[in-house]
Design a protein around this motif. Structure first.
Motif, PDB file in Angstrom:
ATOM      1  N   PHE B  98     -78.952 -47.956  62.658  1.00 33.13           N
ATOM      2  CA  PHE B  98     -77.949 -47.765  61.589  1.00 33.13           C
ATOM      3  C   PHE B  98     -76.767 -48.701  61.803  1.00 33.13           C
ATOM      4  CE2 PHE B  98     -74.168 -44.994  60.277  1.00 33.13           C
ATOM      5  CZ  PHE B  98     -74.228 -45.363  58.944  1.00 33.13           C
ATOM      6  N   LYS B  99     -76.516 -49.562  60.789  1.00 32.35           N
ATOM      7  CA  LYS B  99     -75.365 -50.469  60.852  1.00 32.35           C
ATOM      8  C   LYS B  99     -74.421 -50.116  59.716  1.00 32.35           C
ATOM      9  CE  LYS B  99     -77.184 -54.616  63.052  1.00 32.35           C
ATOM     10  NZ  LYS B  99     -77.446 -56.055  62.892  1.00 32.35           N
ATOM     11  N   PRO B 100     -73.364 -49.360  60.037  1.00 30.70           N
ATOM     12  CA  PRO B 100     -72.472 -48.884  58.974  1.00 30.70           C
ATOM     13  C   PRO B 100     -71.832 -50.051  58.214  1.00 30.70           C
ATOM     14  CG  PRO B 100     -72.009 -47.767  61.048  1.00 30.70           C
ATOM     15  CD  PRO B 100     -72.938 -48.894  61.364  1.00 30.70           C
ATOM     16  N   PRO B 101     -71.631 -49.869  56.912  1.00 28.67           N
ATOM     17  CA  PRO B 101     -71.000 -50.926  56.124  1.00 28.67           C
ATOM     18  C   PRO B 101     -69.475 -50.831  56.077  1.00 28.67           C
ATOM     19  CG  PRO B 101     -71.918 -49.246  54.680  1.00 28.67           C
ATOM     20  CD  PRO B 101     -72.178 -48.788  56.093  1.00 28.67           C
ATOM     21  N   TYR B 328     -79.589 -43.205  54.727  1.00 26.69           N
ATOM     22  CA  TYR B 328     -79.526 -44.032  55.931  1.00 26.69           C
ATOM     23  C   TYR B 328     -80.246 -43.272  57.024  1.00 26.69           C
ATOM     24  CZ  TYR B 328     -75.605 -40.841  56.559  1.00 26.69           C
ATOM     25  OH  TYR B 328     -74.830 -39.716  56.625  1.00 26.69           O
ATOM     26  N   GLY B 329     -80.493 -43.938  58.128  1.00 24.82           N
ATOM     27  CA  GLY B 329     -81.130 -43.262  59.257  1.00 24.82           C
ATOM     28  C   GLY B 329     -82.630 -43.142  59.079  1.00 24.82           C
TER      29      GLY B 329
END
Lengths: 108, 486
Positions: B98-101, B328-329
């Motif tokens: 997961f790469k948060p925006p 996500y995830g």
């Protein structure tokens, strides 16, 4: 600090049955096989047996605390501000298309 | 003087006077991570851009540009603080990759002050645990003895500081998750007052208890970091609208006349003899320094653990409802939406997280809500009142941070309640909402560090930081393990 007996020696009453475990698991959207369900049942009964000590206290005239500081409800002006772009919002989606999150078919 | 021993001001001065560059400083820590992290296992992710960011700051400095106060100083972050352009996993398989925006507020404030992020630190999955053994990827070990746990849930954050794999770090504390690992690893760890630091961009465990805070080698560094991140934030409706301040100015070292309460309930059965001796000695030290030690009682202490485990799991079961495998995830294979939820969550969460979701779901479910959840909220009121009454008589409270020193990996994994007891001295403070810290106060017979806890009233961080600072000046318990010195 509480002194606890070893858990295997604990004669914990069965507050939660295996059917309760299945019901809670459904509410929580989790699955357990039979062995894991037994373990969860034992763990929960052990923990609930421990937390039962709260009933030693008379709280009839006590208000519940949900939040520790006296903060008023925070409001703000209804102004439009920048938010995540559609592309950013979808960037971690396991499945997406046409600017939407994709999920398995819900309605036949 | 080695870089390892420098405090934040000395690092800032060294950079400003060009005694060393940010690239050199950053490389120093990257080299140590390379050398020691296979053993300590503190980092989930090392920021590959750190060195380039450091070089960019060096270039600006060489051109004489105006730079923020801490420009070019490395820091590392617990892996539940939302960062951009790198993974945030909460040490959970659910969030692998997961790469948060977006960036969380505390991290964004660090960036604005010029800090370089070295990477993301391991933790118990979703901050649920007291030993870092619930981490899905790297089970961090204690730098003082790698057979032993570093504590948790901010185990990576504490171990990284103790091993000199970062000069300081941020962690989060819901029931002791900063203070307990700080104690077990021999560093300073502080939980600020609830509302002092914005929780925007802190992945939620129990929202009425969670708080971000610093872990460092000294009270001074902790004070400097808190000065940066302790700022009101409109993005968190529970962020307290109080003034941002420079806590290093509170560190006078003068503590004469300060009234410190010694709660008898925290020195009873279950406290290990070595810890008791070290904490008793710390109490004596404060008396020597001119503080007034006053015996007090926090009568509902014995009910804190039960109260905490109802409220924290209830809040967690609600907060973790968001992990549905859609936005996500992790997403598991499934033919229909219902199975998608079940399979994604069942595959993605570890055992302790599932156990807590189950307990929290149960205490919130129809028929049990009043008996467990409301009951615990009422007892929380009584626990809070204990502190309110105590702070009418004293300025701060002193007690052990954890009942034992670091234990062997695997020693408590089979018995959840024994593990939960590691936090028995720390979680009352979260229920009250005040500030607290752990500062090193000795070593046990095996040479493992011991911490003493100072608990303060709401927004009294300056006072307890000054108490810790005065204690550090009068003692010598903060150090890097011999085998990890270069």
């Amino acid at each position: 600090m509480p002194v606890l007996s070893e858990s295997e020696d604990n004669n914990v009453s069965e507050t939660i049955s295996i059917n309760d475990v299945k019901h809670i698991a459904t509410l929580a959207r989790l699955k357990f096989d039979d062995t894991a369900a037994e373990k969860i049942k034992d763990d929960l009964n052990s923990i609930l047996g421990y937390v039962d000590k709260l009933n030693e206290l008379n709280t009839d005239d006590v208000e519940p605390t949900s939040h520790t500081l006296d903060i008023c409800t925070v409001t703000r002006a209804d102004e439009v501000k920048p938010s995540l772009s559609n592309e950013d919002a979808l960037s971690n989606a396991p499945s997406s298309g046409n600017a939407h999150f994709k999920v398995p078919k819900v309605i036949e | 003087m080695s870089i390892l021993n420098k405090n934040i001001k000395e690092l800032a001065d060294g950079l400003a006077s060009k005694e060393f560059s940010s690239a050199e400083l950053t490389q120093f820590y990257l080299d140590r991570i390379e050398k020691y992290d296979d053993e300590v296992k503190a980092y989930n992710y090392v920021n590959e851009n750190a060195i380039n960011q450091a070089k960019a700051i060096d270039e600006k400095r060489s051109k004489g540009e105006d730079l923020p106060q801490f420009a070019g100083i490395p820091v590392a972050l617990k892996d539940l603080l939302i960062t951009k352009d790198m993974p945030t996993t909460c040490s959970s398989k659910f969030l692998e990759g997961f790469k948060p925006p977006y960036v969380g507020t505390a991290v964004s404030l660090l960036e604005e002050s010029g800090f370089i992020n070295l990477g993301k630190l391991s933790m118990d999955e979703f901050a649920m645990g007291s030993s870092n053994e619930n981490a899905a990827f790297k089970q961090t070990r204690n730098p003082w003895d790698t057979e032993k746990v570093p504590g948790g849930s901010s185990g990576g954050s504490a171990a990284a500081v103790a091993a000199g794999l970062a000069p300081f770090t941020l962690g989060s504390d819901t029931g002791g998750s900063i203070r307990q690992p700080a104690s077990l690893c021999g560093v300073v760890g502080m939980k600020p007052t609830y509302g002092r630091v914005s929780r925007f961009g802190l992945v939620a465990f129990a929202s009425s208890l969670d708080q971000i805070g610093p872990l460092a080698k000294s009270a001074y560094d902790s004070a400097a970091l808190l000065s940066v991140i302790g700022k009101h934030d409109a993005k968190d409706s529970t962020s307290a609208n109080v003034e941002q301040k420079d806590y290093t100015k509170d560190l006078t070292g003068y503590v004469k006349g300060i009234k410190i309460g010694v709660p008898k309930e925290y020195f009873a059965d279950g406290l290990s003899p070595d810890v008791k001796t070290a904490v008793d000695n710390a109490v004596k030290k404060y008396a020597d320094l001119g503080c007034k030690l006053i015996d007090i009682s926090l009568p509902h202490t014995d009910y804190a653990l039960a109260t905490y485990y109802i409220l924290a799991t209830a809040e967690a079961s609600s907060n973790l409802g968001r992990y549905d495998g859609i936005r996500y995830g992790r997403r598991a294979e499934a033919d229909n939406l219902r199975d998608l939820y079940f399979n994604s969550r069942t595959e993605g969460f570890g055992d302790e997280v599932k156990r807590r979701i189950m307990l929290g779901t149960y205490v919130l479910s129809a028929g049990y809500y009043d008996a467990y959840y409301i009951k615990a909220q009422k007892v929380r009121t009584l626990i809070k009142q204990d502190f309110v009454e105590a702070y009418k008589k004293v300025d701060a409270i002193i007690c052990p941070t954890s009942p034992t020193t670091a234990f062997k990996a695997g020693a408590k994994t089979e018995d959840p309640i024994q593990m939960y007891l590691s936090d028995v001295y720390t979680l009352s403070l979260n229920l009250f909402g005040g500030c607290g810290l752990s500062v090193p106060c000795g070593f046990d017979s095996d040479g493992m560090p011991i911490g003493v806890q100072l608990m303060g009233n709401y927004f009294d961080e300056g006072l307890i930081l000054n108490l810790a600072h005065a204690f550090e000046q009068a003692t010598d318990f903060s150090r890097i393990p011999e085998k990890l010195k270069i």
